[in-house]
Design a protein around this motif. Structure first.
Motif, short mmCIF file in Angstrom:
data_model
loop_
_atom_site.label_atom_id
_atom_site.label_comp_id
_atom_site.label_asym_id
_atom_site.label_seq_id
_atom_site.Cartn_x
_atom_site.Cartn_y
_atom_site.Cartn_z
N GLY A 375 -41.40 3.76 134.14
CA GLY A 375 -42.21 2.57 135.28
C GLY A 375 -43.59 2.45 135.21
N GLN A 376 -44.19 2.99 133.99
CA GLN A 376 -45.61 2.88 133.86
C GLN A 376 -45.86 1.35 133.74
OE1 GLN A 376 -43.99 5.10 132.06
NE2 GLN A 376 -44.74 7.24 132.46
N THR A 377 -47.20 1.04 134.18
CA THR A 377 -47.57 -0.06 134.36
C THR A 377 -48.16 -0.68 132.82
OG1 THR A 377 -47.91 -0.38 136.64
CG2 THR A 377 -49.08 -1.87 135.22
N PHE A 378 -48.08 -1.81 132.30
CA PHE A 378 -48.46 -2.22 131.08
C PHE A 378 -49.21 -3.61 131.30
CE2 PHE A 378 -45.40 0.91 129.82
CZ PHE A 378 -46.01 1.80 129.00
N ASN A 379 -50.09 -3.87 130.35
CA ASN A 379 -50.67 -5.18 130.65
C ASN A 379 -50.34 -5.95 129.18
OD1 ASN A 379 -52.52 -4.84 133.05
ND2 ASN A 379 -53.86 -3.58 131.95
N LEU A 380 -49.46 -6.84 129.61
CA LEU A 380 -48.89 -7.88 128.41
C LEU A 380 -49.62 -9.12 128.18
CD1 LEU A 380 -45.18 -7.53 128.70
CD2 LEU A 380 -46.70 -5.98 127.39
N ASN A 381 -49.92 -9.15 126.97
CA ASN A 381 -50.50 -10.57 126.65
C ASN A 381 -49.76 -11.84 126.98
OD1 ASN A 381 -52.83 -9.28 125.98
ND2 ASN A 381 -52.24 -9.03 123.86
N CYS A 382 -49.80 -12.90 127.43
CA CYS A 382 -49.01 -14.00 127.91
C CYS A 382 -48.54 -14.64 126.70
CB CYS A 382 -49.36 -14.78 129.26
SG CYS A 382 -49.44 -13.91 130.66
N ASN A 383 -49.52 -14.29 125.60
CA ASN A 383 -49.04 -14.98 124.20
C ASN A 383 -48.47 -14.06 123.32
OD1 ASN A 383 -51.34 -13.63 123.79
ND2 ASN A 383 -52.51 -15.47 123.03
N ASP A 384 -48.09 -12.95 123.66
CA ASP A 384 -47.53 -11.87 122.89
C ASP A 384 -46.51 -12.72 122.13
OD1 ASP A 384 -46.09 -9.66 121.72
OD2 ASP A 384 -46.58 -8.45 123.74
N PRO A 385 -46.37 -12.54 120.81
CA PRO A 385 -45.61 -13.21 120.21
C PRO A 385 -43.89 -12.31 120.13
CG PRO A 385 -46.80 -11.92 118.75
CD PRO A 385 -47.48 -11.99 119.98
N LEU A 386 -43.96 -11.06 120.75
CA LEU A 386 -42.74 -10.57 120.80
C LEU A 386 -41.96 -10.90 121.93
CD1 LEU A 386 -43.91 -6.76 120.50
CD2 LEU A 386 -43.05 -8.28 118.56
N LEU A 387 -42.49 -11.65 122.86
CA LEU A 387 -41.94 -12.18 124.24
C LEU A 387 -41.43 -13.56 123.60
CD1 LEU A 387 -44.37 -11.59 126.94
CD2 LEU A 387 -42.06 -10.44 126.62
N THR A 388 -40.09 -13.92 124.17
CA THR A 388 -39.44 -15.32 123.97
C THR A 388 -40.21 -16.06 124.93
OG1 THR A 388 -37.78 -14.93 125.48
CG2 THR A 388 -37.38 -14.32 123.12
N ALA A 389 -39.94 -17.65 124.93
CA ALA A 389 -40.61 -18.41 125.85
C ALA A 389 -40.18 -18.24 127.27
CB ALA A 389 -40.33 -19.82 125.24
N SER A 390 -38.78 -17.75 127.18
CA SER A 390 -37.96 -17.65 128.64
C SER A 390 -38.74 -16.40 129.31
CB SER A 390 -36.61 -17.41 128.63
OG SER A 390 -35.98 -17.02 129.60
N GLU A 391 -38.79 -15.33 128.52
CA GLU A 391 -39.43 -14.01 129.04
C GLU A 391 -40.94 -14.23 129.53
OE1 GLU A 391 -36.61 -11.01 126.37
OE2 GLU A 391 -38.42 -11.78 125.43
N ALA A 392 -41.63 -14.85 128.62
CA ALA A 392 -43.04 -14.92 128.88
C ALA A 392 -43.15 -15.71 130.20
CB ALA A 392 -43.63 -15.78 127.67
#
Length: 996
Positions: A375-392
Motif C-alpha cells: 500500500g505504499q505510494t508510487f509515482n508512475l509516469n503516465c507514459n510508462d511503457p509497462l502500462l497498457t493504454a487501458s491501465e494508463a
C-alpha cells in the motif's frame, strides 16, 4: 566451619516449617519434608536463605509467597524450552517464545501477572540476569538449559527493595546445579502429533482452492543433549561443575494445521478464509493528483489486475485476497549451544572464592509470507511503457501517455521472491567472580562482580526495496547505471507473467542489524545476627537479623541497523528500524531486617516482622525509594498467617528512553474505514475524515494500521504498590497435607507505555475529545491510516498508564502412603494443585480516560499496545498433578490436568473504551475453556539410569480459533494465541538420564 550455612535459595511458602515445595512436589522427589515438623527442619537446616530475602533464617518462613518448581517437575513435562515450563504456571502469562514467527525476537521471556516481561526480574542463583535482545529488553530464557536447572523459585510479590528495579510483578530465580560430583548425560527427544479436527475450516480451505493439510501430521521434532561433569578438589574444599548442552528444533508451518491453514475472517457466526489485499496479482488504489494537464481524480473502489488482462476490474475479496498464513512458521527453527562452569574453592572460612562462566549461541530461523509492496505510494509516469493504454487511462485519465506523473498506492505480493526469512542469532556471555565467607561467627559477607552481554545479529532476507521498486515500476527511467544500485530491471506487475526472475532479483533486498546489550554489576553485602549483641525481643529466643549492602549497575545498548532498515526502504518491515545507543548507571544502598517479636508462646509459635529499604540513584531518571514491611505469624504448627506491603519501582529501560520514533504497524481497526457499519459522519470527522472521504476510505483486509512509535528520554520510573496476605495450613491431624491461600493486589502507577493506538481512535470516535483526536493523522487525500506512511496514530511512550490487578493464589500438596494407611505395599500418591483466581485487571491508559477491566477478555485493546498484556488473563487457571510411585521395579506414573478459563472478545462487551461494536462477531465472541491432560511414566532401569516417556495434551485438543479482526496483531499468530494455548497438538517425548 563453626557456623555451617546451607543455602537453599527460595524454598517454600507452603509451610513455614514443613514443606519445601508446593507445586511440583512429585514422587520422584524426596517427600519426607511434607510431614516434617519444625524441629526436624531446624535440625536439618541451620540457616536458610529464601528468595525475596537476603537474611539466613533458622526455618523456612517467609513473608512473601514463593512457588518452587523442582528438577523432577521439569523431567515430568519433558521440557526442553524453559518458557513452556513457566507458561503452565497460573501466575505466568505466555509471552515471546518459539511459537511466534511474525515479529519474533528469537528470545523467550517470562511474564508474571501479565504485567509484561520487563516487570518480571529474572535471577540466576540470586543475581540479576541481563537482557537478551535489543528490541525486547528482558531476560532470554534460552540462555538457561533446562537439564541444568536444580529448581525454579518464583516470588510472586514485588521485591524491588531486595533486588532492585524490575521486580514489580515478582522474581523468577533459577537455581542451577552446582557442587556436582560425577557425570550425567541427558537425552531428550520429542515431537508433535496432530489429527485435524476442524471440518468447517477444512471445507473452506478446499472451497478456496488452497492446499489442505494432511489428515494426520507428525512434526516439530526436538532433540536436546546435555552433559554435566563435576569434581571436588582433593581436599574437598572446592568443586568445579561443567556442562555443555545442544538443542535442535525443527520448524512447523501454519499450513500443517487446519485451523491455521488459511488466514481467517469473521463472517457473522462462522469463519471464512480471508487474507490480505496485498495479492500476487496486485491491488491498486487510485489517489488524487494534480500534475499539469491531468484531471483531479478522487479515490475510487480498489482495482486488481487479472492474469494476462490488460485492464483493471473491481477488487473481489472472496477471490482476490491472498492467503498469507500457511507459509508462516508455527514453530520457529532453533539451534542452541550452551556451556559453562560453576566453581568455588574455600581457602578458609573467611575466604570462599567462587565463579560462574556461562555461554550460549542461539540461532533461530523464522519464516513468514512473501514480502511485496504493502500500500505504499508510487509515482508512475503516465507514459510508462509497462502500462497498457487501458491501465494508463484508468490511472492517469486524460493525462495518459503524457509526461505527467500520477501517484498510486500499490499492494502487490512478491510471491516470485519466496517467503521472508529472519535469521536471528544471539551469542550471550555471563561472567561472575566473587568471594564470600565469615567475618566473625555472627557476620558473613558476599562480594561479587558480574558481566552479562548479549551479542545480536540479524539477517532479514527476501524483502523488497521500495526505492528499487519505484525505479523498476517506471521501466527503470532514471535508474543509476553504476554503483550498487545499478542493473535495474523493469518490474512489470501490470500484465500476467510480466515479472521476470531478473526483476525479482533486482527488487529483492536483504536487511542486516547488529547489537550489543551489556550489564555490569558490582555488589557487596553483609548479614548477621544482632542477637549476639543482645538485640532481640524479650519474648523471643532468636535475635534480630540484619543484611546491609550496596551495588553499582550499568546497563548499555548499542544497536545498529543498515541503510535498508534505517531508511525504511524495506517494504515488509512495517516501517523503519533505527539504531539505539545509550547507557545509564545506578548506584544503590539497601538494608533488610528480620525481627522475631514473640516465640514459643500460646497462639504465638512465632511472630516475626520483616522489613527492607533500598535507595537507588539513576543517572538519567533520578532517584527512587523502595521499601517493604510485613509480618509472619505462626499460630501453631498447623496455621501460619502472613502479609505485607511493598513499594516497588521499574526504571525506564534503554529502549523506552532512546528508541527513535518511527511510523510502523501498530493496531487492527480503523472504525471509519470501509463503507458500511461506520460511526456517524461527525464522529469520523473528529478523527480527520472529510465529508468526501466518508464511506470511501479503504479498509485494510489484513487489519494492520500505522502508529508513530518510539522512546522518550524524559521518562521517569514507574511506581507500584503491592499488598499481599495469606494463610498457610499444615494440619497435624492430616499428615502429609499442606495448603495455602494468598491474596495479591498490585497497582502500577505512572506506567510507561503508549496510550494505545486502538484506544486513542476508539476514544476519539466515542467522545470527540481533542486530546485524543489530535493524535490521529490521516493521509492527505485518501484519509487512510495504512496506505503509505503519511497516515498514523501517535502512540509514543509516556508515563501515563495505570495497571491494577488482584486475585487469589491457591495451592495444595498432599502425600498419601498406602503402607502408612495400612492399605498394602502399593507405594505412595502425591497430589499437587495450584490455581489462580484473577479478580480484576484494570487498565487506565491515561488519566481521565476511564478504566476498563480485561479479566476474562481478549482482543486488540486488552492485548494491544496500550496494555502490557501478552496473553489473556482468564478468571481462573489451574494445574493439578497426581503422581504414583509404586515400590516395584523403579516405576513412576504421573498425570496432570491443566485448565484455562473461558474468554470473551473485548469487542463484544458494549464498552466504548474497548472496541467498536462493529467488530463483535458471533464466530469468536466467546472462546471456551480449555482442558489439557498430560501423562508421564518413568522407569529406573538400574542404578544410574532412568528412562521416561510422556505425552502432553493427550487428547490433541485444538486451540480456540480467532478471526483476523479480533486477533491482536502484537501477540496473535495462526488464528489463535500461539504461546498461550497448545497449538501444535499432542507432544510426545522420550528422555533418558544416565548418572555415572
Amino acid at each position: 566451619m563453626k557456623n555451617t550455612r546451607t543455602r537453599l535459595m527460595a524454598t517454600s511458602m507452603i509451610t513455614g516449617a514443613a514443606l519445601l515445595t508446593t507445586w511440583g512436589t512429585v514422587a520422584h522427589a524426596a517427600t519426607a519434608t511434607a510431614t516434617a515438623t519444625a524441629a526436624d527442619q531446624a535440625a536439618a537446616v541451620q540457616e536458610v536463605v529464601i528468595t525475596g530475602s537476603r537474611i539466613p533464617t533458622p526455618n523456612l518462613t517467609s513473608v512473601a509467597p514463593v512457588r518452587v518448581i523442582n528438577n523432577q517437575e521439569i523431567k515430568l513435562q519433558g521440557t526442553t524450552q524453559v518458557e513452556d515450563l513457566l507458561n503452565n504456571l497460573p501466575q505466568v502469562a505466555a509471552s515471546y517464545g518459539g511459537n511466534i514467527a511474525n515479529g519474533s525476537t528469537g528470545t523467550s521471556t517470562v511474564n508474571l501477572r501479565n504485567l509484561g516481561p520487563t516487570r518480571t526480574l529474572v535471577l540466576i542463583d540470586g543475581r540479576r540476569m541481563g537482557a537478551g535482545d535489543p528490541t525486547e529488553l528482558a531476560a532470554d530464557l534460552n540462555f538457561i538449559p533446562a537439564p541444568l536447572i536444580d529448581r525454579v523459585e518464583i516470588d510472586t510479590a514485588a521485591a524491588s527493595s531486595i533486588y532492585g528495579s524490575d521486580a514489580v510483578a515478582g522474581v523468577v530465580n533459577f537455581i542451577m546445579k552446582k557442587n556436582f560430583v560425577g557425570a550425567e548425560a541427558d537425552v531428550n527427544y520429542g515431537f508433535y502429533n496432530h489429527s485435524q479436527q476442524n471440518s468447517a475450516i477444512r471445507g473452506d480451505i478446499a472451497a478456496h482452492g488452497f492446499q489442505e493439510p494432511a489428515s494426520d501430521v507428525t512434526d516439530g521434532f526436538t532433540t536436546t543433549l546435555t552433559g554435566i561433569v563435576g569434581v571436588n578438589s582433593p581436599d574437598d574444599r572446592g568443586n568445579a561443575t561443567a556442562y555443555i548442552s545442544y538443542r535442535h528444533v525443527d520448524p512447523v508451518t501454519q499450513a500443517t494445521r487446519d485451523f491455521s491453514g488459511c488466514a481467517l475472517g469473521e463472517a457473522g457466526n462462522h469463519f471464512t478464509c480471508a487474507g490480505s489485499a496485498t495479492s500476487p496479482t496486485g491491488t491498486f488504489f487510485l489517489l488524487p493528483f494534480g500534475a499539469a494537464g491531468a484531471p483531479s481524480t478522487t479515490l475510487v473502489d480498489t482495482l486488481t489486475g487479472t492474469g494476462s488482462s490488460t485492464s483493471f476490474r473491481a477488487f473481489n475479496p472472496a477471490t482476490d485476497e491472498y492467503n498469507y498464513g500457511p507459509l508462516n512458521y508455527f514453530q520457529v527453527a532453533d539451534e542452541t549451544y550452551t556451556g559453562g562452569v560453576f566453581a568455588h574453592y574455600e581457602v578458609n572460612k573467611h575466604f570462599d572464592v567462587y565463579s560462574q562462566v556461562m555461554f550460549m549461541d542461539d540461532q533461530t530461523f523464522a519464516q513468514i509470507a512473501p514480502s511485496g509492496v504493502f500500500g505504499q505510494t508510487f509515482n508512475l509516469n503516465c507514459n510508462d511503457p509497462l502500462l497498457t493504454a487501458s491501465e494508463a487511462s484508468t490511472i492517469c485519465g486524460a493525462a495518459a501517455g503524457t509526461t505527467a506523473v500520477a501517484p498510486i498506492a500499490i499492494a502487490r505480493r512478491n510471491v516470485e521472491g519466496g517467503p521472508r526469512t529472519d535469521d536471528r542469532r544471539h551469542t550471550d556471555y555471563r561472567l561472575v567472580l566473587g568471594t564470600r565467607g565469615d567475618i566473625t561467627d555472627n557476620w558473613h559477607y558476599d562480594i561479587y562482580g558480574l558481566y552479562d552481554a548479549s551479542v545480536f545479529s540479524d539477517v532479514y532476507e527476501n524483502d523488497v526495496s521500495l526505492a528499487k521498486a519505484q525505479l523498476a515500476l517506471n521501466d527503470c527511467v532514471g535508474a543509476p547505471t553504476t554503483g550498487l544500485d545499478s542493473g535495474c530491471v523493469p518490474w512489470n506487475i501490470f500484465q500476467g507473467g510480466g515479472v521476470t526472475p531478473a526483476a525479482t532479483n533486482y527488487i529483492t533486498t536483504p536487511g542486516f542489524q547488529t547489537a550489543l546489550v551489556a550489564e555490569t554489576v558490582v555488589e557487596g553485602s553483609v548479614n548477621g545476627d544482632l542477637g549476639a549483641y543482645g538485640v532481640k525481643s524479650p519474648w523471643a529466643q532468636d535475635g534480630v537479623g540484619l543484611a546491609v549492602g550496596a551495588d553499582y549497575r550499568r546497563e548499555a545498548l548499542t544497536y545498529r541497523t543498515d541503510e535498508e532498515f534505517l531508511s525504511g526502504d524495506l517494504a515488509g518491515q512495517g516501517g523503519p528500524r533505527r539504531g539505539t545507543n545509550g547507557a545509564y548507571e545506578v548506584g544503590e544502598a539497601y538494608f533488610e531486617v528480620r525481627a522475631p517479636l514473640i516465640e514459643d508462646a500460646p497462639f504465638f509459635k512465632s511472630l516475626v516482622l520483616h522489613g527492607s529499604y533500598r535507595y537507588s540513584n539513576y543517572s538519567i531518571s533520578g532517584s527512587t525509594n523502595t521499601y517493604e514491611v510485613g509480618p509472619t505469624w505462626r499460630i501453631d504448627d498447623d496455621v501460619m498467617l502472613r502479609g505485607g506491603y511493598n513499594r516497588a519501582v521499574r526504571a525506564p529501560n534503554l529502549d523506552e528512553l532512546f528508541n527513535p520514533q518511527v511510523v510502523a504497524l501498530d493496531f487492527n481497526v480503523d472504525p471509519c474505514a470501509g463503507s458500511t457499519g461506520l460511526p456517524s459522519l461527525a464522529q469520523c470527522e473528529a478523527t480527520g475524515v472529510t465529508a468526501a472521504q466518508y464511506g470511501h476510505i479503504a479498509s485494510n483486509p489484513a487489519s494492520q494500521y500505522n502508529g508513530l512509535l518510539g522512546g522518550n528520554p524524559d521518562l521517569k520510573p514507574e511506581l507500584a504498590d503491592t499488598w499481599s496476605g495469606g494463610i498457610v495450613l499444615t494440619p497435624h491431624f492430616v499428615p502429609g497435607l499442606a495448603a495455602t491461600v494468598d491474596y495479591y493486589n498490585i497497582d502500577v502507577q505512572n506506567a510507561i507505555n503508549g496510550i494505545g493506538a486502538q484506544t486513542i481512535i476508539n476514544q476519539c470516535v466515542a467522545t470527540q475529545n481533542p486530546t485524543y483526536c489530535s493524535l490521529i493523522h490521516r493521509a492527505p487525500g485518501t484519509g487512510s491510516l495504512w496506505l503509505g506512511t503519511n497516515g498514523f496514530v501517535t502512540d509514543t511512550s509516556q508515563n501515563v498508564a495505570d495497571y491494577r490487578t488482584s486475585g487469589f493464589d491457591v495451592t495444595g500438596a498432599y502425600r498419601l502412603s498406602f503402607e502408612d494407611m495400612n492399605w498394602g505395599n502399593y507405594g505412595s500418591l502425591n497430589f499437587d494443585f495450584e490455581g489462580t483466581y484473577t479478580i480484576n485487571y484494570d487498565v487506565t491508559t491515561a488519566a481521565g480516560l476511564g478504566t476498563f477491566n480485561c479479566v476474562g477478555l481478549y482482543g486488540d485493546v486488552c492485548q494491544g499496545t496500550g496494555t502490557p498484556m501478552t496473553a489473556p488473563s482468564p478468571k481462573w487457571r489451574h494445574t493439578f498433578r497426581i503422581t504414583w510411585t509404586p515400590p516395584w521395579y523403579g516405576l513412576g506414573f504421573s498425570a496432570q490436568w491443566r485448565y484455562l478459563g473461558s474468554l470473551t472478545s473485548d469487542a463484544c462487551t458494549g464498552n466504548p473504551l474497548l472496541s467498536p461494536a462493529k467488530n463483535c462477531f458471533a464466530a469468536d465472541s466467546h472462546l471456551p475453556a480449555v482442558n489439557y491432560f498430560d501423562l508421564e511414566a518413568s522407569w529406573r532401569i538400574k542404578t544410574g539410569y532412568t528412562a521416561r516417556v510422556g505425552v502432553n495434551n493427550v487428547l490433541d485438543q485444538d486451540p480456540p480459533v480467532i478471526g483476523s479482526k479480533n486477533l491482536p496483531a502484537v501477540v496473535g499468530s495462526g488464528n489463535t494465541f500461539a504461546q498461550f494455548y497448545d497449538v501444535l497438538g499432542r507432544y510426545v517425548f522420550f528422555n533418558v538420564t544416565a548418572d555415572f
